[in-house]
Design an enzyme around this catalytic site. Structure first.
Site, short mmCIF file in Angstrom:
data_model
loop_
_atom_site.label_atom_id
_atom_site.label_comp_id
_atom_site.label_asym_id
_atom_site.label_seq_id
_atom_site.Cartn_x
_atom_site.Cartn_y
_atom_site.Cartn_z
N ASP A 574 137.57 24.78 -31.64
CA ASP A 574 136.88 24.16 -30.50
C ASP A 574 136.97 22.64 -30.62
O ASP A 574 135.97 21.96 -30.84
CB ASP A 574 135.42 24.63 -30.44
CG ASP A 574 134.72 24.08 -29.21
OD1 ASP A 574 135.42 23.70 -28.24
OD2 ASP A 574 133.47 24.02 -29.21
N GLU A 583 142.46 24.67 -24.28
CA GLU A 583 142.48 24.05 -22.95
C GLU A 583 141.77 24.99 -21.97
O GLU A 583 141.48 26.15 -22.30
CB GLU A 583 143.94 23.80 -22.50
CG GLU A 583 144.03 22.93 -21.25
CD GLU A 583 145.34 22.15 -21.12
OE1 GLU A 583 146.17 22.22 -22.04
OE2 GLU A 583 145.51 21.46 -20.10
O1 9MR Z 1 149.64 28.68 -19.95
C1 9MR Z 1 150.86 28.07 -20.30
C2 9MR Z 1 151.44 28.81 -21.46
O2 9MR Z 1 151.78 30.13 -21.08
C3 9MR Z 1 152.67 28.09 -22.00
O3 9MR Z 1 153.10 28.72 -23.18
C4 9MR Z 1 152.31 26.63 -22.27
C5 9MR Z 1 153.48 25.81 -22.80
O4 9MR Z 1 154.47 25.68 -21.86
O5 9MR Z 1 151.82 26.03 -21.11
C6 9MR Z 1 150.65 26.61 -20.63
O6 9MR Z 1 150.27 25.99 -19.47
C7 9MR Z 1 149.84 24.65 -19.54
C8 9MR Z 1 150.74 23.86 -18.61
O7 9MR Z 1 152.05 23.85 -19.13
C9 9MR Z 1 150.25 22.45 -18.34
N1 9MR Z 1 148.86 22.45 -17.93
C10 9MR Z 1 148.00 23.11 -18.90
C11 9MR Z 1 148.40 24.55 -19.08
C12 9MR Z 1 147.44 25.28 -20.01
O8 9MR Z 1 147.53 24.85 -21.32
#
Ligand code: 9MR
Length: 716
Positions: A574, A583
């Site tokens: 956290d 996130e």
């Molecule tokens: O949820 C997304 C995850 O499946 C991918 O592995 C990752 C890396 O590409 O990205 C996550 O999505 C993020 C996005 O790329 C940018 N905004 C924040 C998202 C959540 O972490």
């Protein structure tokens, strides 16, 4: 993925997961002190349990024999007890576990504690309205994430209020006239609005599309159950409250409008296709409120996946919005049709993984599943043969893998097509619909089997703890809930509810992943505005924000440093810098909101649906004489968020007229009375009340008014 330059917190602030993750039988990466861990060895849903739902807890213990569990009420009296079931080593958590099942206890109350072998759980409630607050908090997340509109203190309280972001006002550069990346296009596009994706300020069509679809789908599901009033108009604190349209749909429309703005206009190359995403040219620093973002914004090349996401979400819009706004439904359908046609003409414009400067890539080079989902929605919306043919010709219509081992998600959307065809009346042959429905229940059976094999009853496999695993858990729960709807089999409802236990504290870390819900909840999720951990003047994430959750790939520097060697389900911290475990994101809060609305609905045995009003009013006549009266009006905020500035309205049934008032400014027009706060009493905290008085005249009888509304929303 928001690459943050700041890793500036001292180790003493690394709270939560590390300290709570103890009692691991596998070598603990964290070196957590045993004393701290011992107090958290009985893991429960820290919010509580539904009277008619499953009630299970997980005990972390090295004991191999069955132990005795005791359920104590708030006064410490043992109200139930029984033996635990030893489960032994649990691979995902790396812990040795036993399970306590107290489902047969159905009395309601607050402050229960489960005790096993001298260890006590966090306190929890058993009550039918357990999920009412989470229903509104998890949905309110989307309003907080809105781009292009001021987030008003009167709706969210002053801590979360902020100016509109990305409306082209300096230092913002956009999003009112956004250029493309070099060589992509030679014009600008107005792509204001929508929701910020996550802790960053990017807006990504594939993730926005699936999230919108889930928000609208939660309304559709409630409608099928005849319980949509709980998501109706004036149930949420959104600016559109009181417009006659269900608030959940108002929220979805904010994103739908943005998604349609991302469509390439007529007359341009790739007309009808949809830009994959719009975000900053370079990653911004943390913290950073949206209106302070100075980076240039850019449109990225259209993609087939984004185009089909719009087609699916807009076709669903056409169906669901039609009773409320037929013109809008037509607009959605037209956008969906154009997107479909453009995607057919450009079936392999893939978004590359390399495009991750300043924003996430959301790469996807397999879009047959997006074609299937979009065709299913267009067929459900129109009944037209060409869309039916696209459905039945898709390999996903018969594939055994439509529900992948890792659930559905932004890149895996075939399951969404199946859910549409299983639940929305359509012209497919009955046997085909039955087969599709059976595929939903088969997937749900798989999740139930997986849960039964794990001490924490998680529907994901041991190797399924990847970026956003909590979203995956909630998505799996949706499949179980739909299976329950299709079959009436209570086991599926129990499975869906039990995944909520996991998210709210019955997990390897003994931590609720939802801010403000549960004794010990995540509070430092990666976010550029809710960045209290980096700047004490900024707030923590608002209640109802779901952390991405354990990610065994440790894809950010702080996770790599602090969590090395973690068991998959314990790979979470956290800390605001851990964007790969902590996130928030619209595609994770959307299934949480779906699930919370489902769990908040009263089952046939669970009692009446309570009023959804966020206020309660009492009207007491203190004095009455032959021509006049005085009365005290008390308005209580029964909603989950503070009221900041209020207006209470009612109608007098007996010709009464207000002549003076105290502690409020009161006006009257005909029978309609309008009382506004007096300034100093403008704030009503959740659970608090304000009172004011009126004096008036009557014409012989003085019946009390009965219907009151706070800011347009009916009170009880
Ligand atoms: O949820 C997304 C995850 O499946 C991918 O592995 C990752 C890396 O590409 O990205 C996550 O999505 C993020 C996005 O790329 C940018 N905004 C924040 C998202 C959540 O972490």
């Amino acid at each position: 993925m928001s690459l943050s330059p700041s890793l500036r917190l001292p180790a003493t602030l690394l709270t939560g997961a590390l300290l709570l993750g103890g009692l691991m039988t596998a070598p603990a990466a964290t070196g957590a002190p045993a004393a701290a861990a011992a107090t958290a060895a009985v893991r429960v849903n820290q919010v509580g349990y539904l009277p008619d739902g499953p009630k299970r807890a997980t005990v972390v213990t090295t004991a191999t024999q069955s132990l005795t569990w005791q359920l104590r009420n708030a006064s410490g009296t043992v109200v139930a007890s029984g033996p635990t079931t030893p489960r032994g080593a649990d691979a995902p958590s790396g812990q040795s576990l036993q399970v306590a099942d107290f489902s047969s206890y159905r009395e309601t109350g607050a402050g229960y504690v489960l005790t096993v072998d001298g260890h006590s759980s966090a306190p929890f409630d058993i009550r039918a309205d357990l999920y009412d607050a989470l229903r509104s908090d998890s949905m309110a997340f989307f309003h907080h994430q809105r781009s292009g509109i001021a987030i008003d203190a009167s709706l969210v309280g002053s801590a979360y209020a902020r100016p509109a972001g990305h409306l082209g006002i300096a230092p913002n550069k956009g999003d009112t006239a956004v250029p493309c990346q070099a060589t992509v296009c030679d014009y600008t596009q107005d792509v204001r609005g929508g929701w910020y994706d996550a802790g960053d300020h990017g807006k990504y069509v594939v993730n926005g599309g699936i999230s919108t679809w889930l928000v609208v789908n939660s309304f559709e599901r409630a409608q099928r159950a005849g319980k949509e009033a709980a998501l109706g108009d004036s149930t949420l604190r959104v600016p559109e409250r009181g417009n006659g349209v269900p608030d959940v749909l108002d929220e979805a429309r904010w994103e739908l409008d943005f998604l349609m703005r991302m469509q390439v206009p007529e007359g341009k190359p790739y007309a009808g296709m949809v830009f994959h995403k719009i975000h900053d040219a370079a990653w911004t620093a943390m913290p950073m409120r949206p209106e302070q973002d100075p980076q240039p914004r850019e449109l990225h090349r259209p993609s087939t996946a984004a185009t089909l996401n719009l087609a699916a979400a807009a076709a669903q819009c056409a169906r669901v919005f039609r009773p409320y706004d037929p013109a809008y439904a037509d607009r959605c359908l037209s956008a969906a049709r154009k997107a479909w046609t453009a995607a057919r003409a450009n079936p392999a414009l893939y978004a590359p993984a390399s495009d991750s400067t300043g924003g996430g890539a959301y790469e996807d080079s397999r879009v047959t599943d997006e074609f299937y989902w979009a065709a299913a929605e267009l067929y459900a919306a129109t009944g037209e043969g060409s869309y039916r043919d696209a459905v039945t010709a898709s390999p996903w219509h018969t594939s055994a893998d439509a529900f992948s081992a890792y659930g559905f998600g932004w890149a895996d959307t075939a399951a969404l097509g199946r859910i549409v065809l299983a639940t929305v009346p359509n012209g497919l042959p009955a046997a085909d619909v039955a087969r599709i429905r059976a595929s939903v229940t088969a997937a749900a059976d798989g999740y139930l089997a997986r849960m039964a094999a794990q001490g924490y009853a998680v529907p994901v496999p041991a190797d399924g703890y990847f970026w956003g695993s909590n979203g995956e858990v909630a998505n799996d729960a949706i499949v179980m809930a739909v299976a329950g709807e299709l079959t009436g089999d209570e086991r599926y409802r129990a499975g869906a509810l039990e995944t909520m236990d996991y998210l709210l504290g019955r997990n390897a870390l003994g931590l609720s992943y939802v801010t403000g819900h549960g004794e010990t909840s995540a509070q430092n999720q990666h976010h550029r505005f809710w960045a209290h951990q980096l700047d004490a003047s900024l707030p923590h994430p608002p209640a109802g924000s779901l952390a991405g959750g354990p990610n065994s790939a440790l894809q950010d520097p702080i996770a790599a440093e602090k969590l090395a060697g973690c068991a998959p389900a314990a790979c979470y911290i956290d800390h605001i810098d851990s964007y790969s475990t902590n996130e928030v994101a619209v595609n994770w809060n959307a299934p949480l909101a779906w699930l919370a609305a489902y769990a908040a609905e009263r089952s046939s045995t669970g009692g009446e649906e309570p009023p959804t009003a966020a206020c309660a009013v009492t009207y007491t006549v203190n004095n009455v004489w032959n021509t006049g009266f005085t009365a005290t009006v008390t308005v209580r905020n029964t909603g989950p968020t503070a009221v900041d500035g209020w207006r209470l309205t009612w109608a007098y049934p007996g010709g009464q007229r207000v002549t003076s008032a105290w502690n409020a400014t009161v006006t009257q027009d005909g029978t309609a009375v309008d009382a506004r706060d007096a300034g100093w009493n403008r704030t009503i905290a959740p659970g608090a009340a304000v009172s004011f008085g009126v004096q008036g005249t009557h014409t012989g009888s003085n019946p009390s008014p009965t219907g009151f509304a706070l800011d347009g929303g009916a009170c009880v």
